[in-house]
Design a protein around this motif. Structure first.
Motif, PDB file in Angstrom:
ATOM      1  N   THR A 297       0.876  -1.097   0.012  1.00 35.85           N
ATOM      2  CA  THR A 297      -0.021  -0.071   0.043  1.00 35.85           C
ATOM      3  C   THR A 297       0.986   1.433  -0.122  1.00 35.85           C
ATOM      4  OG1 THR A 297      -1.754  -1.165   1.202  1.00 35.85           O
ATOM      5  CG2 THR A 297      -1.826   1.188   1.144  1.00 35.85           C
ATOM      6  N   GLN A 298       1.919   1.244   0.666  1.00 33.38           N
ATOM      7  CA  GLN A 298       2.979   2.623   0.742  1.00 33.38           C
ATOM      8  C   GLN A 298       3.458   2.679  -0.698  1.00 33.38           C
ATOM      9  OE1 GLN A 298       5.836   1.467   3.633  1.00 33.38           O
ATOM     10  NE2 GLN A 298       4.587   1.493   5.452  1.00 33.38           N
ATOM     11  N   GLN A 299       3.806   1.680  -1.489  1.00 33.87           N
ATOM     12  CA  GLN A 299       4.203   1.906  -2.695  1.00 33.87           C
ATOM     13  C   GLN A 299       3.066   2.343  -3.609  1.00 33.87           C
ATOM     14  OE1 GLN A 299       7.763   0.435  -3.450  1.00 33.87           O
ATOM     15  NE2 GLN A 299       7.063   1.848  -4.946  1.00 33.87           N
ATOM     16  N   ARG A 300       1.897   2.075  -3.432  1.00 37.62           N
ATOM     17  CA  ARG A 300       1.068   2.548  -4.209  1.00 37.62           C
ATOM     18  C   ARG A 300       0.707   3.970  -3.876  1.00 37.62           C
ATOM     19  NH1 ARG A 300      -4.408  -0.214  -2.598  1.00 37.62           N
ATOM     20  NH2 ARG A 300      -5.391   1.132  -4.050  1.00 37.62           N
ATOM     21  N   GLY A 301       0.942   4.644  -2.934  1.00 40.82           N
ATOM     22  CA  GLY A 301       0.984   5.985  -2.452  1.00 40.82           C
ATOM     23  C   GLY A 301       2.278   6.793  -2.806  1.00 40.82           C
ATOM     24  N   GLN A 310       6.144  17.303  -7.541  1.00 40.02           N
ATOM     25  CA  GLN A 310       6.628  17.950  -8.733  1.00 40.02           C
ATOM     26  C   GLN A 310       5.733  18.991  -9.086  1.00 40.02           C
ATOM     27  OE1 GLN A 310       6.383  14.492 -11.227  1.00 40.02           O
ATOM     28  NE2 GLN A 310       8.681  14.250 -11.452  1.00 40.02           N
ATOM     29  N   ASN A 311       4.288  19.143  -8.991  1.00 41.02           N
ATOM     30  CA  ASN A 311       3.438  19.925  -9.595  1.00 41.02           C
ATOM     31  C   ASN A 311       2.636  20.948  -8.823  1.00 41.02           C
ATOM     32  OD1 ASN A 311       4.298  18.488 -11.992  1.00 41.02           O
ATOM     33  ND2 ASN A 311       2.683  17.005 -11.630  1.00 41.02           N
ATOM     34  N   ALA A 312       2.537  20.596  -7.483  1.00 36.06           N
ATOM     35  CA  ALA A 312       1.665  21.748  -6.635  1.00 36.06           C
ATOM     36  C   ALA A 312       2.292  23.041  -6.800  1.00 36.06           C
ATOM     37  CB  ALA A 312       2.051  21.269  -5.188  1.00 36.06           C
ATOM     38  N   LYS A 313       1.304  24.015  -6.869  1.00 33.58           N
ATOM     39  CA  LYS A 313       2.085  25.486  -7.010  1.00 33.58           C
ATOM     40  C   LYS A 313       2.477  26.022  -5.991  1.00 33.58           C
ATOM     41  CE  LYS A 313      -1.773  26.483 -10.513  1.00 33.58           C
ATOM     42  NZ  LYS A 313      -2.979  27.505 -10.738  1.00 33.58           N
ATOM     43  N   SER A 314       2.160  25.523  -4.892  1.00 34.88           N
ATOM     44  CA  SER A 314       2.843  26.015  -3.535  1.00 34.88           C
ATOM     45  C   SER A 314       4.063  25.305  -3.161  1.00 34.88           C
ATOM     46  CB  SER A 314       1.770  25.673  -2.446  1.00 34.88           C
ATOM     47  OG  SER A 314       2.441  26.019  -0.965  1.00 34.88           O
ATOM     48  N   GLU A 315       5.040  26.093  -2.942  1.00 36.32           N
ATOM     49  CA  GLU A 315       6.213  25.653  -2.398  1.00 36.32           C
ATOM     50  C   GLU A 315       6.166  24.719  -0.982  1.00 36.32           C
ATOM     51  OE1 GLU A 315       8.785  28.486  -0.661  1.00 36.32           O
ATOM     52  OE2 GLU A 315       7.736  29.776  -2.064  1.00 36.32           O
ATOM     53  N   TYR A 316       5.184  25.256  -0.445  1.00 36.86           N
ATOM     54  CA  TYR A 316       5.039  24.735   0.965  1.00 36.86           C
ATOM     55  C   TYR A 316       4.510  23.068   0.783  1.00 36.86           C
ATOM     56  CZ  TYR A 316       5.731  29.298   2.695  1.00 36.86           C
ATOM     57  OH  TYR A 316       6.300  30.536   2.834  1.00 36.86           O
ATOM     58  N   ALA A 317       3.642  23.093  -0.141  1.00 37.91           N
ATOM     59  CA  ALA A 317       2.936  21.870  -0.468  1.00 37.91           C
ATOM     60  C   ALA A 317       3.915  20.961  -1.150  1.00 37.91           C
ATOM     61  CB  ALA A 317       1.684  21.950  -1.376  1.00 37.91           C
ATOM     62  N   ARG A 318       4.900  21.263  -1.858  1.00 38.05           N
ATOM     63  CA  ARG A 318       5.903  20.545  -2.582  1.00 38.05           C
ATOM     64  C   ARG A 318       6.749  20.217  -1.539  1.00 38.05           C
ATOM     65  NH1 ARG A 318       5.991  24.761  -6.264  1.00 38.05           N
ATOM     66  NH2 ARG A 318       8.138  24.977  -5.892  1.00 38.05           N
ATOM     67  N   TYR A 319       7.079  20.854  -0.849  1.00 38.63           N
ATOM     68  CA  TYR A 319       8.317  20.424   0.441  1.00 38.63           C
ATOM     69  C   TYR A 319       7.551  19.507   1.156  1.00 38.63           C
ATOM     70  CZ  TYR A 319      11.587  20.898   4.061  1.00 38.63           C
ATOM     71  OH  TYR A 319      12.371  20.682   4.998  1.00 38.63           O
ATOM     72  N   SER A 320       6.352  19.824   1.484  1.00 35.44           N
ATOM     73  CA  SER A 320       5.455  18.718   2.536  1.00 35.44           C
ATOM     74  C   SER A 320       5.499  17.485   1.830  1.00 35.44           C
ATOM     75  CB  SER A 320       4.301  19.076   2.675  1.00 35.44           C
ATOM     76  OG  SER A 320       3.565  18.146   3.621  1.00 35.44           O
ATOM     77  N   ALA A 321       5.223  17.196   0.707  1.00 34.34           N
ATOM     78  CA  ALA A 321       5.257  15.906  -0.165  1.00 34.34           C
ATOM     79  C   ALA A 321       6.776  15.368  -0.128  1.00 34.34           C
ATOM     80  CB  ALA A 321       4.534  16.115  -1.622  1.00 34.34           C
ATOM     81  N   TYR A 322       7.671  16.078  -0.631  1.00 37.42           N
ATOM     82  CA  TYR A 322       8.965  15.857  -0.553  1.00 37.42           C
ATOM     83  C   TYR A 322       9.409  15.124   0.596  1.00 37.42           C
ATOM     84  CZ  TYR A 322      14.051  16.033  -0.997  1.00 37.42           C
ATOM     85  OH  TYR A 322      15.571  15.648  -0.785  1.00 37.42           O
ATOM     86  N   GLN A 323       9.035  15.761   1.697  1.00 33.81           N
ATOM     87  CA  GLN A 323       9.362  15.467   3.312  1.00 33.81           C
ATOM     88  C   GLN A 323       8.868  14.084   3.579  1.00 33.81           C
ATOM     89  OE1 GLN A 323      12.384  16.995   3.797  1.00 33.81           O
ATOM     90  NE2 GLN A 323      11.918  17.914   6.000  1.00 33.81           N
ATOM     91  N   THR A 324       7.558  14.135   3.194  1.00 32.73           N
ATOM     92  CA  THR A 324       6.742  12.899   3.311  1.00 32.73           C
ATOM     93  C   THR A 324       7.329  11.528   2.590  1.00 32.73           C
ATOM     94  OG1 THR A 324       4.855  14.121   3.908  1.00 32.73           O
ATOM     95  CG2 THR A 324       4.512  12.017   3.382  1.00 32.73           C
ATOM     96  N   LEU A 325       7.809  11.772   1.450  1.00 33.69           N
ATOM     97  CA  LEU A 325       8.407  10.628   0.719  1.00 33.69           C
ATOM     98  C   LEU A 325       9.560  10.339   1.398  1.00 33.69           C
ATOM     99  CD1 LEU A 325       8.200  12.166  -2.898  1.00 33.69           C
ATOM    100  CD2 LEU A 325       7.474   9.607  -2.316  1.00 33.69           C
ATOM    101  N   GLY A 326      10.221  11.072   2.162  1.00 35.64           N
ATOM    102  CA  GLY A 326      11.611  10.719   2.972  1.00 35.64           C
ATOM    103  C   GLY A 326      11.247   9.560   3.763  1.00 35.64           C
ATOM    104  N   LEU A 327       9.895   9.449   4.364  1.00 37.21           N
ATOM    105  CA  LEU A 327       9.565   8.348   5.204  1.00 37.21           C
ATOM    106  C   LEU A 327       9.758   7.122   4.751  1.00 37.21           C
ATOM    107  CD1 LEU A 327       6.430   9.990   6.991  1.00 37.21           C
ATOM    108  CD2 LEU A 327       8.725  10.089   7.870  1.00 37.21           C
ATOM    109  N   PHE A 328       9.806   7.049   3.451  1.00 37.47           N
ATOM    110  CA  PHE A 328       9.540   5.969   2.704  1.00 37.47           C
ATOM    111  C   PHE A 328      10.734   5.778   1.742  1.00 37.47           C
ATOM    112  CE2 PHE A 328       5.466   7.712   3.306  1.00 37.47           C
ATOM    113  CZ  PHE A 328       4.658   6.601   4.202  1.00 37.47           C
ATOM    114  N   LEU A 331      11.288   1.956   0.228  1.00 38.25           N
ATOM    115  CA  LEU A 331      10.880   1.315  -0.865  1.00 38.25           C
ATOM    116  C   LEU A 331      11.708   1.680  -2.059  1.00 38.25           C
ATOM    117  CD1 LEU A 331       7.369   2.769  -0.095  1.00 38.25           C
ATOM    118  CD2 LEU A 331       8.082   0.133   0.214  1.00 38.25           C
ATOM    119  N   PRO A 332      11.676   0.542  -2.912  1.00 31.84           N
ATOM    120  CA  PRO A 332      12.211   0.851  -4.415  1.00 31.84           C
ATOM    121  C   PRO A 332      11.817   1.856  -4.814  1.00 31.84           C
ATOM    122  CG  PRO A 332      11.181  -1.575  -3.834  1.00 31.84           C
ATOM    123  CD  PRO A 332      10.476  -0.427  -2.856  1.00 31.84           C
ATOM    124  N   GLY A 333      12.990   2.552  -5.496  1.00 25.68           N
ATOM    125  CA  GLY A 333      12.727   3.776  -6.448  1.00 25.68           C
ATOM    126  C   GLY A 333      12.659   5.243  -5.588  1.00 25.68           C
TER     127      GLY A 333
END
Length: 357
Positions: A297-301, A310-328, A331-333
């Motif tokens: 399920t994590q891989q699906r997310g 990549q695409n959020a207009k807000s730099e804060y949203a992009r940074y939040s997603a980047y940081q969240t990816l760091g939790l995983f 996982l491959p890739g």
């Protein structure tokens, strides 16, 4: 600004300090000064036109309050030390909202507002002292402010109640949560009651779910679900389809905590929204949810987080997603995805943050 009383005179010393200390600037500032003595106000008009000067103002007795810039018109930060008694007097007697607001802020330890989109509990700058350890003036102002004519002051008064004093004011907070005309005050009162223990206020929280304000509803929903009510699934079914960001974040916070496996599609369907503040917080809640799911399920997310990064207009949203990816990153890739995100990012603020990792 400083003042002292001596031999029937108030000696008021005023200094000007430009924000840019290298600038050699002195302004000419007409200012009103109110001197309160024995319950009577005397108004003086002075003109500040030097880097430092002292004014002599008549006063029949030791003043209760000397209020510099009584009209609150100066576009400046005024630093004027006052006693608690003087600040309490300013709160009660000034006819200017900003003067009363400043007095309240100085009397009480500052509480930082939490993320209002999540209705999460606010965080303390420092733990306020119990009111019993404060002066009688402070205790009385705390009580009066809960019924202040200004909703902003009422909200501050609720927010600044020390945790140890919530019991004494419980009935007042319950009335405010149900009946205050301003939604932010109702929500603030609910937040304090939730912090004190949501179980004792389950009925009030259930009724607040029908409030006319989404902000109040979201706050009530967070508290109500913490009581593990028998109708939790029914309430979630009613609110999970709401398009209001506050309510959606309240539902997401519950799912992130309880991690039901069948809510993955609900989470991912909310990424259609574009509000920057919503995405910043929702992305983190999605990460919390994924962290409690199996690796599949994590891989699906991951693609959903990558798209926001990549695409959020807000730099804060992009940074939040980047940081969240760091939790995983295991996982491959995912490590490669984060590397590519760092290379592709063009915002200088984010690039600096990424480089400092």
């Amino acid at each position: 600004v400083a003042h002292r009383y001596e031999n029937g005179r108030v000696w008021l010393t005023v200094g000007q300090r430009p924000s840019d200390e290298s600038a050699q600037i002195t302004y000419r500032l007409p200012v009103r000064v109110d001197v309160w003595t024995g319950g009577r106000k005397t108004t003086h008009q002075i003109t500040v036109n030097a880097s430092e000067q002292t004014f002599e103002l008549p006063a029949a007795a030791q003043p209760d309050l000397v209020l510099f810039d009584a009209e609150t018109q100066l576009l400046a930060e005024v630093k004027h030390p006052k006693s608690e008694a003087e600040l309490a007097y300013q709160y009660r007697r000034s006819d200017k909202f900003l003067a009363r607001y400043r007095a309240f802020n100085e009397l009480f330890e500052v509480v930082k507002g939490g993320d209002e989109t999540t209705a999460e509990a606010d965080t303390l700058e420092s733990e306020p002292k119990p009111l019993a350890e404060r002066s009688a003036d402070v205790q009385q102002v705390a009580k009066e402010a809960l019924a202040d004519q200004s909703w902003v002051v009422r909200q501050m008064a609720v927010r600044n109640l020390p945790a140890g004093d919530l019991g004494e004011y419980e009935s007042t907070l319950e009335k405010m949560a149900a009946n205050d005309p301003r939604s932010y005050v109702r929500a603030e009162a609910l937040s304090q009651l939730i912090a004190a223990g949501p179980q004792a206020h389950q009925d009030l929280l259930r009724r607040a779910l029908a409030d006319t304000s989404y902000y109040v509803v979201s706050t009530a929903l967070i508290g109500y679900l913490r009581t593990n009510p028998p109708d939790a699934d029914r309430q979630l079914a009613a609110f999970r389809s709401y398009k209001n960001n506050d309510v959606t974040l309240a539902v997401a916070a519950y799912y992130a905590n309880t991690a039901p496996a069948d809510q993955f599609d609900w989470f991912t369907s909310q990424f259609r929204r574009t509000d920057a503040t919503f995405l910043y917080t929702f992305t983190q809640l999605f990460g919390d949810y994924l962290g409690k799911q199996p690796a599949e399920t994590q891989q699906r997310g991951v693609p959903f987080l990558e798209k926001i990064a990549q695409n959020a207009k807000s730099e804060y949203a992009r940074y939040s997603a980047y940081q969240t990816l760091g939790l995983f990153e295991e996982l491959p890739g995912v490590k490669e995805i984060r590397r590519q995100l760092r290379e592709q990012e063009t915002n200088p603020n984010l690039k600096a943050l990424y480089e400092n990792e």
